[in-house]
Motif scaffolding. Structure first.
Motif, PDB file in Angstrom:
ATOM      1  N   VAL A  46       5.677  -1.349   1.045  1.00 40.75           N
ATOM      2  CA  VAL A  46       5.239  -0.406   0.019  1.00 40.75           C
ATOM      3  C   VAL A  46       5.960  -0.805  -1.266  1.00 40.75           C
ATOM      4  N   GLN A 102      -0.851   6.719   2.710  1.00 42.58           N
ATOM      5  CA  GLN A 102      -1.785   7.427   1.813  1.00 42.58           C
ATOM      6  C   GLN A 102      -1.498   8.924   1.821  1.00 42.58           C
ATOM      7  N   VAL A 111      -3.549   3.955  -4.313  1.00 47.16           N
ATOM      8  CA  VAL A 111      -2.803   3.079  -3.421  1.00 47.16           C
ATOM      9  C   VAL A 111      -3.653   1.837  -3.221  1.00 47.16           C
ATOM     10  N   ARG A 117      -4.427  -1.358  -1.402  1.00 45.30           N
ATOM     11  CA  ARG A 117      -4.076  -1.950  -0.115  1.00 45.30           C
ATOM     12  C   ARG A 117      -4.444  -3.426  -0.076  1.00 45.30           C
TER      13      ARG A 117
END
Lengths: 586, 382, 382
Positions: free
Chosen positions: B111, B148, C173, C175
Motif C-alpha cells: 500500500v 478498499q 485506490v 490497483r
C-alpha cells in the motif's frame, strides 16, 4: 436318465488366435463319459483340454454342437450344472490370505454342506491330505504341493455328481502326487465318484478306466488304457549305451532321427525307444552302432507318443546344430572336470525355520546336475543362494570361483538363470525380450544381433510373437533362450519342465544334452523323476537336508538295489527312508 | 425331479453363502494393512488436514506500507489498516524495497501513499496505490476488498467530521446465513464427508474384483452354487462398515473438534450418506469388473469418481462459476447431489423435499449400478 | 557403442559407456513394456489431458454469476439507482423481485439465490434527509468463500454509489496486480497444475515399477544379470521421469495455448525445475516400490501419500495459513517446491538466482530416497 455324465456331439469352440485369425480350440468333439468311471484327458499343450473342461463346467459357451452334463444342457442352464459338479481349475485360486481352515469353510458354505456332515468330511479330507497340523496356516504360506492338495480338498468338501480336475498334479512332487491319487481313488471307491481328469503324466492316465487323447482340439482316441497301450505293441525296444558314456548321448542320436524313431528316453541307465512302424526292425544299425538291443513291453506313454507322431508332422525336435558351436566356443573345454560350483555346509534359516541345513556338494564343469526333492524341500532356496539372490545364513558357496552375492557384476556374466515360473516380460515380443537380456549381459551391436538371431533359430521361436501369448511350452523355450542368449558357462534351471507336455520336454532335454556336450555346466531342478536320468549326478533334498548324492544309478542302488528301475519309486523310497530316520533321530 | 430338490436347496442356501462370502471378504480386508490405511487412516489424515491445515480465510497477511506523506490525515487513513485482524502491515521506506519483498513473497501486497496525497486530497484526485501479487489471486482479491473497505471507512469518518454533507450515505448491513463468521472450515468439513465416502467407496472397491481376476481366484468360485448378486453384496458389506465408521468419525470431528453445527436431522445425514456410500462402492465394483486390472481400475476410479467429486461437486469450487457445459456434467454426477444435500443438512437444516429428491436420485443410481455390476460378474470366462 | 569401437576408447570412457549402455537397455525395455499396452498409453496421457481441461473450467474461484433477489420497499430513486448499479456489474443477476420478507428464506434455503438485498421503506427518505440509508443483505454462507467474494462486490458497488452521490471527491485506490493483472483464479491454479498433475502418475508409476516385477517374478531375473542396483535404479527411474515431463508438457501446452495464460519465464529453467521435482517424486515412488510386497500395496501406499502431499503444497491454500507444525512438514514435500518453482518461473518470470533455494529440499529428498530404494532392491527379498 442316461448312465452318462457327459455327452457331447460335434462340440466346437472358436478363439481368436495370436495373429487375430479365429481358430478352433476344440473342433467337432463327439464322445460320452460313463457314470461311476474315472476318465483321463491327455494331450500336448494347446490340445484344447482346458477349453473342454471349462465348457463342461459352464464357464465357456460352446460355439457349436451340443453338450449335456448330468442330463442338462450346460449352455442353457450353467447354474444347474454348477450346483451339482465340483471343478478344480489348473490354477486353483486359493485365497492366499485366508487360512487352510477358512478356505475349507468357505467352499463348504458355498456348496451348502450341512454342519452335521461337515465335521466328518473335514476330518477325512485333512487326514487324507495330511494337513491337519496346518489348519491355521495361511494358504499363501503352503508349498506348491500342499496348495494343490488344499485345492483338491476345497473341491471335494462335498460329494459331487461329477468331479472335474484340470491337471491337478502340475508342479507337484512324486510323493504329493501319490497322495493326491490315493485321495481320488479312495473317494471313487467309497462315494462312487465320476471323474474327468486331465494330466500330463501317463502313469496317472494308466490308472483310469478310460483315456481320451486330444491334439489340436481333436479327439485322437478314446479307449481303455490297455487298449490304447496295445497300439505300440512290437515297436518298443531298450538299448544299453557304451559303458562310461551317458545314456543321453545315445538317446540324442536316436531322437534326432524322427523318420525312423518315434521317441527315445533314457531310463535306468539304458535308452528306451519306439521304432516307426514303417521302418524295418533292422533298419537302424547306424544309429545303434552295435549296442545290444532288446524288445521291451509297451507302455501307455509309448502309445501316446505314437498317436501324437502319427497325427503331427514331425517337428524339429532338436535344436539346429548351427547355433551350438557358438556356445561351445564360449565354454572352456580345457578345464573339464574341475569343480565350478562349490558348496560347503550351506545353511539358510528363516526365523526358527531351517530351509536348508548343512548342505555340501560340488558340480564339475560340463556336468548336468539334478537337484530333486519334494515341494518345500529347500531346492529353490538353495538355487536362490547360488545365484546370489538370497544371502546364506552360514557356510561357503562359490560359483565360478566367487560368491555371487558379493561378486562384481563381471562374475554374473558367466551364469544364466531360468526362474521357476515363466518370468519374462509378457507384453514384449520374443525378440525384444532376448535383446533386453542380451543387452543386460553386455552384448552390443552386431554381436547381439547375431546371438539373438542364432538363438531364435535354435529354439524355433518367432521373434515377432508376443511373449505373453505364446503357448506354455514355447514360453518355457523362450525363458531358456533368454537364459542362454549371452552364452553362459553355467546355467541354472528351476523346474524348467513343470507343466509342459512330453513332446516339449523331449525337445527341452535335447537342448540340454547339446549344451552339456559343448561344455556348459547345467544345474536343474525337476519334479519329473524320469528326467533325473538325463543328469550326470543328482542330489535329493528333503526338509533342507541332503538325503542322497551321486549318479542316478548310485541313487537307485541306495534306494534299494538294482531292482528299483523306476526313478520315481527310488525317489519315494529315499525320501521316506530319510523321514523315518529324521523322526527317530529327533 | 432331482432338479427340484436342488433348486429348493439352493434358495435356502442364499443366506449361508452370503454369510460365508461376507466373512471371507471381511477377513481379506482386515488382513491387508494397506486397505485399512486407505480406509481408516487416510480419512483421519484428511479430516485433520481439512480441519486444521487448510484455510481459505486470509488472516494476518503481511502488507508493506510505503507512506511517503507524513501528514495527519494519512496516519489516520492507515490506522484502519493497522488495526485489522486480516492484515499485518510492515512499514517500508522505499518502493524499491517493498517491490523486492513482494517478489520474494515476503509480503502479499504494497500500500503506497504518495507524498502529494494530502495536498491532492484538498484539490481532489488523491490516490492510494495498491500493488498486489496476483499469483495467489484469491488472497489478492480478499486483500483488495479489505484495503478498499478500510480506506473508505476512514474517509467516511473524515467526511463526517468535516461537517456532514446533505447527501447522506448508503450503509450496508450484511448477514451471512448458515455461516455467520464466514469460516471456510464450515463448508470444507461437511464436504469432506463426500470426499471420504468417494475415496473409501470407489477407490478401495475398484481393486476388489480386478484383484480376483488377476489372482485367478474366480474360476473355482464360479463353479459353485454361488450367484453373481451374492458376490456383489458380499463385496459391499465390509466396506459399508468402513464407510460408516468414517462417517461417524467425520461427524464427531465436525462437532467436537471443529465446532461445525449440525442444524439438520442426523438421521437424514446418515441416510443420504449411506445411500451415497452404496453408489460409490458400486461405481468402484463396476469399474473393477469391467477393467479386470488393478492398475487400470484404480486410475479409472480416480478419474471417473474421485476427481469429479473433488472438482465438480461444488466442494470447493462453486458450481455457479463453471461454464454451462461442464455444469451439465456436474449435474449428472451422484457426488453433486450428495454434496448439495449434505451441506444443507449440516449448515442450513432439514429440507425434507431436498432430502427426498436427492435420495431418490441416489437410489436410482443404486438400482442401475447393481444391475450393471451383477452383469460383470456373469459366470463366464474369456 | 559396440565392443569393437569400445576397444579404441580410453578404458575409463569405455567402462562409462558400457555402464550407460546397460542402463539404456533397461530403459528401452521399461519404455516398451509401458507403451506396448494400449490401455497404458491411454491411462498415461488421457488423464493429464482431461484433468487439465476439467481444472481449467472447473477450478474457478472468481465470482462470475451471482443470482440474487431484491425486496425494494422504498421504491425511491436512490433505491432504483442502487439496484441498477448491482445489475450493471454483470456479476449479479436478478433472479427474483420480492414483495415480502417471508419470501427470502425459501429462496436462499433452496439455493435459488446466493443473496437477498432488502431496501427498507425509509431508505430514500433517510438519505434525502442527509442520514444513513441502510441496506440489508443476506448471504448464503454454505460456501463462505463465494459469500465473502459476493459481499466485497456489494461493498464496492455501495462505495461507488456513495462516491458519486458525494460528488466524486473520494480517494481513488489504484490497483495494480503483478503477474496476474486481472486477478484470475485460473492463473493461480493452472500453472501449478504443470507440476501437480504429473506427480500423481509419475509417483505411482515408479511405485509400481519394482512391485510389478516382484509380483510377476521377473525381478529375480533382472537381479541375476550383471547390472548393479544403481543401474537398475537409473533404468527404472528414468522412464517415470520422462513420462512425468511429457505429462507436464501436455498440461503446459494446454495452459499456454488453450487457456492462453502467458509464460513469463524461461522454458529451460522451467524444465530444469520440473526435472528436479520429478526426480524427487520418483525417488519417493521407488522407495515405496521397494517396500511394497505387491502392486496393490504399492498403489494404496502411494495414494495415501499423494493426498496429503497435494493438500499441503500451497496449491489452493497458502502455506502461511497452516499451523506451524504442518508448515515444517511441508519442507519434505516435493510438490510444495515444485509448485513454487513453476509459479515463479511461469508467472513471475523469476531467474535461477531467485528460485535457487527451492532446489535444495528437492535434491535433499532425492539424495535420501534414491540410494535407499537401491539398497532395498537387494535387501528386501524374502
Amino acid at each position: 436318465m442316461s448312465d452318462c455324465t457327459v455327452v457331447c456331439e460335434g462340440l466346437r469352440k472358436v478363439f481368436a488366435g495370436a495373429d487375430g485369425r479365429p481358430f478352433d480350440a476344440v473342433h467337432d468333439l463327439t464322445f460320452s463319459l460313463k457314470r461311476g468311471t474315472i476318465s483321463a484327458l491327455v494331450g500336448p499343450d494347446g490340445a484344447g483340454k482346458t477349453t473342454l473342461m471349462r465348457m463342461v463346467s459352464g464357464l465357456l459357451k460352446p460355439d457349436g454342437g451340443s453338450l449335456e452334463v448330468l442330463g442338462t444342457d450346460v449352455a442353457a442352464d450353467p447354474q444347474a450344472v454348477q450346483n451339482r459338479i465340483s471343478y478344480m481349475p489348473q490354477r486353483f485360486g486359493l485365497y492366499e490370505d485366508l487360512s487352510v481352515q477358512e478356505n475349507l469353510d468357505l467352499y463348504a458354505d458355498l456348496h451348502g454342506v450341512p454342519q452335521e456332515v461337515r465335521a466328518e468330511r473335514f476330518r477325512r479330507m485333512l487326514e487324507m491330505t495330511d494337513m491337519a497340523r496346518f489348519t491355521a496356516r495361511a494358504a499363501g504360506n503352503l508349498s506348491g504341493g500342499m496348495k494343490q492338495k488344499l485345492g483338491l480338498a476345497c473341491t471335494l468338501v462335498r460329494v459331487p455328481d461329477l468331479l472335474l480336475l484340470d491337471e491337478p498334479s502340475v508342479g507337484v512332487d512324486p510323493l504329493s502326487r501319490r497322495d493326491l491319487w490315493e485321495i481320488i481313488e479312495q473317494l471313487i471307491a467309497s462315494d462312487g465318484l465320476s471323474v474327468l481328469v486331465s494330466t500330463a503324466y501317463m502313469d496317472e492316465a494308466g490308472r483310469c478306466d478310460d483315456v481320451l487323447v486330444m491334439d489340436h482340439g481333436r479327439l485322437l482316441a478314446q479307449d481303455r488304457p490297455q487298449a490304447i497301450t496295445a497300439r505300440a505293441a512290437g515297436l518298443t525296444y531298450r538299448v544299453t549305451p557304451e559303458p562310461g558314456t551317458p545314456a543321453r548321448d545315445l538317446q540324442a542320436r536316436l531322437i534326432d532321427a524322427p523318420e525312423r524313431v518315434v521317441d527315445a528316453v533314457p531310463r535306468g541307465g539304458a535308452v528306451r525307444f519306439i521304432r516307426q512302424s514303417d521302418c524295418p526292425a533292422d533298419g537302424m544299425a547306424d544309429l545303434l552302432q552295435g549296442r545290444p538291443v532288446e524288445p521291451r513291453g509297451e507302455e501307455l506313454e509309448d502309445a501316446f507318443m505314437l498317436l501324437l507322431r502319427q497325427h503331427d508332422a514331425p517337428k524339429p525336435n532338436a535344436p539346429r546344430d548351427a547355433a551350438i558351436p557358438e556356445i561351445r566356443l564360449a565354454a572352456k573345454e580345457d578345464a573339464a572336470g574341475e569343480a565350478v560350483i562349490h558348496v560347503r555346509d550351506l545353511v539358510r534359516r528363516f526365523g526358527d525355520f531351517t530351509a536348508v541345513a548343512n548342505t555340501s556338494f560340488d558340480v564339475r564343469r560340463g556336468e548336468i546336475f539334478g537337484l530333486l526333492g519334494p515341494n518345500g524341500a529347500g531346492k529353490t532356496t538353495t538355487f536362490r543362494m547360488l545365484c546370489g539372490l538370497l544371502p546364506a545364513t552360514s557356510g561357503t558357496l562359490e560359483v565360478a570361483g566367487v560368491n555371487l552375492r558379493r561378486a562384481r557384476s563381471e562374475a554374473r556374466r558367466k551364469i544364466g538363470y531360468v526362474a521357476q515360473k515363466f518370468s519374462l516380460y509378457a507384453n514384449l515380443t520374443v525378440r525384444e525380450n532376448l535383446e533386453f537380456f542380451g543387452g543386460a549381459y553386455g552384448l552390443r551391436g552386431t554381436v547381439l544381433k547375431q546371438r539373438v538371431h542364432a538363438i531364435l533359430d535354435q529354439f524355433g521361436l518367432d521373434g515377432a510373437a508376443a511373449s505373453g501369448a505364446l503357448p506354455h511350452g514355447y514360453k518355457q523355450r523362450l525363458a531358456m533362450a533368454a537364459g542362454l542368449v549371452h552364452a553362459p558357462e553355467i546355467l541354472f534351471l528351476d523346474e524348467p519342465t513343470s507343466g509342459i507336455d512330453p513332446l516339449a520336454r523331449r525337445a527341452f532335454w535335447r537342448t540340454i544334452t547339446s549344451l552339456s556336450q559343448s561344455g556348459v555346466t547345467v544345474i536343474v531342478t525337476t519334479h519329473f523323476m524320469e528326467e533325473a536320468e538325463y543328469c550326470d549326478r543328482i542330489a535329493i533334498q528333503d526338509a533342507g537336508r541332503m538325503l542322497a548324492l551321486g549318479t542316478p544309478r548310485q541313487v537307485r542302488e541306495q534306494a534299494g538295489g538294482e531292482s528299483v528301475d523306476d526313478m520315481n519309486q527310488a525317489f519315494i523310497a529315499i525320501v521316506e527312508q530319510g523321514r523315518v530316520k529324521g523322526r527317530s533321530a529327533a | 425331479m432331482s432338479d427340484a430338490r436342488n433348486t429348493s436347496a439352493d434358495d435356502s442356501g442364499f443366506t449361508t453363502r452370503l454369510v460365508a462370502l461376507v466373512r471371507k471378504e471381511t477377513r481379506q480386508m482386515l488382513r491387508d494393512r494397506s486397505n485399512l490405511m486407505v480406509g481408516l487412516l487416510l480419512p483421519v489424515v484428511l479430516i485433520l488436514l481439512f480441519g486444521y491445515g487448510l484455510s481459505f480465510d486470509v488472516r494476518d497477511a503481511p502488507v508493506a506500507l510505503v507512506i511517503q506523506d507524513r501528514s495527519e490525515t494519512v496516519s489516520e487513513l492507515v490506522s484502519g489498516l493497522r488495526g485489522s485482524p486480516y492484515l499485518d502491515p510492515v512499514d517500508v521506506q522505499t518502493m524499491e524495497e517493498a517491490s523486492r519483498m513482494l517478489v520474494d513473497g515476503k509480503v502479499d501486497a504494497i500500500v503506497q501513499i504518495p507524498g502529494d496525497f494530502a495536498s491532492r486530497q484538498v484539490k481532489g484526485g488523491a490516490q492510494v496505490q495498491l500493488v498486489l501479487n496476483g499469483v495467489d489471486s484469491t488472497t489478492a482479491q480478499t486483500l483488495e476488498a479489505y484495503v478498499q473497505g478500510a480506506i473508505a471507512t476512514a474517509m467516511a469518518r473524515q467526511a463526517d467530521r468535516g461537517g456532514g454533507m446533505a447527501t447522506g450515505t448508503v450503509t450496508l448491513m450484511t448477514r451471512t446465513w448458515f455461516n455467520e463468521e464466514g469460516n471456510s472450515r464450515w463448508y470444507l468439513v461437511p464436504g469432506l464427508v463426500v470426499l471420504i465416502m468417494t475415496l473409501v467407496g470407489a477407490f478401495l472397491s475398484s481393486l476388489l474384483i480386478a484383484r480376483e481376476w488377476e489372482r485367478g481366484t474366480l474360476e473355482a468360485l464360479f463353479v459353485t452354487p454361488v450367484r453373481p448378486l451374492e458376490l456383489v453384496l458380499a463385496k459391499l458389506a465390509p466396506y459399508i462398515i468402513i464407510g460408516l465408521i468414517d462417517l461417524a468419525m467425520c461427524i464427531i470431528a465436525a462437532v467436537v473438534l471443529f465446532a461445525v453445527p449440525i442444524r439438520g436431522s442426523l438421521v437424514a445425514i446418515v441416510l443420504v450418506s449411506f445411500l451415497y456410500l452404496l453408489v460409490s462402492l458400486l461405481v468402484g465394483l463396476l469399474i473393477s469388473g469391467v477393467t479386470r486390472n488393478q492398475f487400470a481400475a484404480s486410475q479409472v476410479a480416480l478419474l471417473a469418481s474421485f476427481m469429479p467429486a473433488l472438482m465438480l461437486s461444488g466442494f470447493v469450487f462453486d458450481l455457479r462459476n463453471i461454464p454451462l457445459a461442464v455444469r451439465i456434467v456436474a449435474e449428472i454426477l451422484p457426488a453433486t447431489h450428495f454434496m448439495g444435500v449434505i451441506k444443507t443438512l449440516f449448515l442450513a437444516g432439514t429440507d425434507w423435499g431436498l432430502v427426498a429428491r436427492n435420495s431418490a436420485i441416489l437410489l436410482g443410481y443404486i438400482v442401475v449400478l447393481t444391475f450393471l455390476t451383477r452383469r460383470t460378474l456373469r459366470k463366464r470366462l474369456g | 557403442m559396440d565392443r569393437e569401437s569400445g576397444r579404441a576408447l580410453p578404458p575409463m570412457l569405455a567402462s562409462v559407456l558400457g555402464w550407460l549402455g546397460e542402463v539404456a537397455f533397461l530403459f528401452r525395455k521399461e519404455v516398451l513394456a509401458l507403451f506396448k499396452d494400449p490401455a497404458n498409453r491411454i491411462i498415461l496421457f488421457a488423464p493429464a489431458f482431461i484433468q487439465t481441461l476439467l481444472f481449467g473450467y472447473g477450478a474457478i474461484l472468481d465470482l462470475q454469476h451471482v443470482p440474487y433477489a431484491v425486496l425494494d420497499q422504498s421504491r425511491g430513486q436512490a433505491a432504483s439507482e442502487l439496484i441498477a448499479r448491482l445489475d450493471g456489474t454483470g456479476v449479479f443477476t436478478r433472479q427474483a423481485t420480492l414483495v415480502s420478507a417471508n419470501q427470502i428464506a425459501p429462496l436462499i434455503d433452496r439455493q435459488k439465490v446466493l443473496m437477498a438485498v432488502t431496501i427498507p421503506a425509509d431508505f430514500d427518505r433517510k438519505l434525502a434527509s442527509g442520514g444513513n440509508g441502510e441496506v440489508q443483505v443476506v448471504f448464503d454462507g454454505r460456501n463462505s468463500t463465494t459469500a465473502g467474494a459476493a459481499a466485497s462486490y456489494v461493498s464496492a458497488v455501495v462505495r461507488a454509489l456513495n462516491a458519486s452521490r458525494s460528488g466524486g471527491q473520494g480517494v481513488a485506490v489504484v490497483r495494480r496486480a503483478w503477474f496476474n493483472p486481472n486477478l484470475e483464479s485460473r492463473w493461480q491454479i493452472m500453472p501449478a497444475m504443470i507440476a501437480t498433475l504429473s506427480m500423481l502418475q509419475t509417483m505411482l508409476l515408479a511405485a509400481l515399477s519394482v512391485a510389478r516385477e516382484r509380483e510377476q517374478g521377473t525381478f529375480d531375473q533382472l537381479l541375476v544379470t550383471p547390472m548393479t542396483p544403481l543401474q537398475i535404479l537409473v533404468g527404472k527411474a528414468l522412464p517415470s521421469i520422462v513420462v512425468g515431463l511429457l505429462q507436464s508438457t501436455i498440461v503446459m501446452l494446454i495452459v499456454l495455448l488453450w487457456f492462453r495464460i502467458p509464460m513469463s519465464g524461461s522454458p529451460f529453467l522451467l524444465y530444469f525445475g520440473l526435472l528436479c521435482f520429478n526426480i524427487a517424486a520418483v525417488g519417493i515412488g521407488m522407495t515405496l516400490s521397494a517396500f511394497a510386497l505387491n502392486m496393490q500395496q504399492a498403489m494404496l501406499y502411494s495414494f495415501v501419500l499423494i493426498m496429503p502431499l497435494t493438500l499441503l503444497s500451497g496449491l489452493l491454500t497458502p502455506i502461511r495459513n497452516m499451523p506451524l507444525v504442518l508448515q515444517y512438514a511441508t519442507y519434505v514435500n516435493p510438490l510444495r517446491f515444485g509448485v513454487a518453482i513453476v509459479r515463479r518461473v511461469y508467472l513471475e518470470g523469476a531467474g535461477l538466482g531467485e528460485i535457487a533455494i527451492n532446489f535444495v529440499p528437492l535434491l535433499a529428498v532425492a539424495a535420501v530416497t534414491l540410494p535407499l530404494s537401491a539398497w532395498l532392491f537387494r535387501h528386501r527379498l524374502s
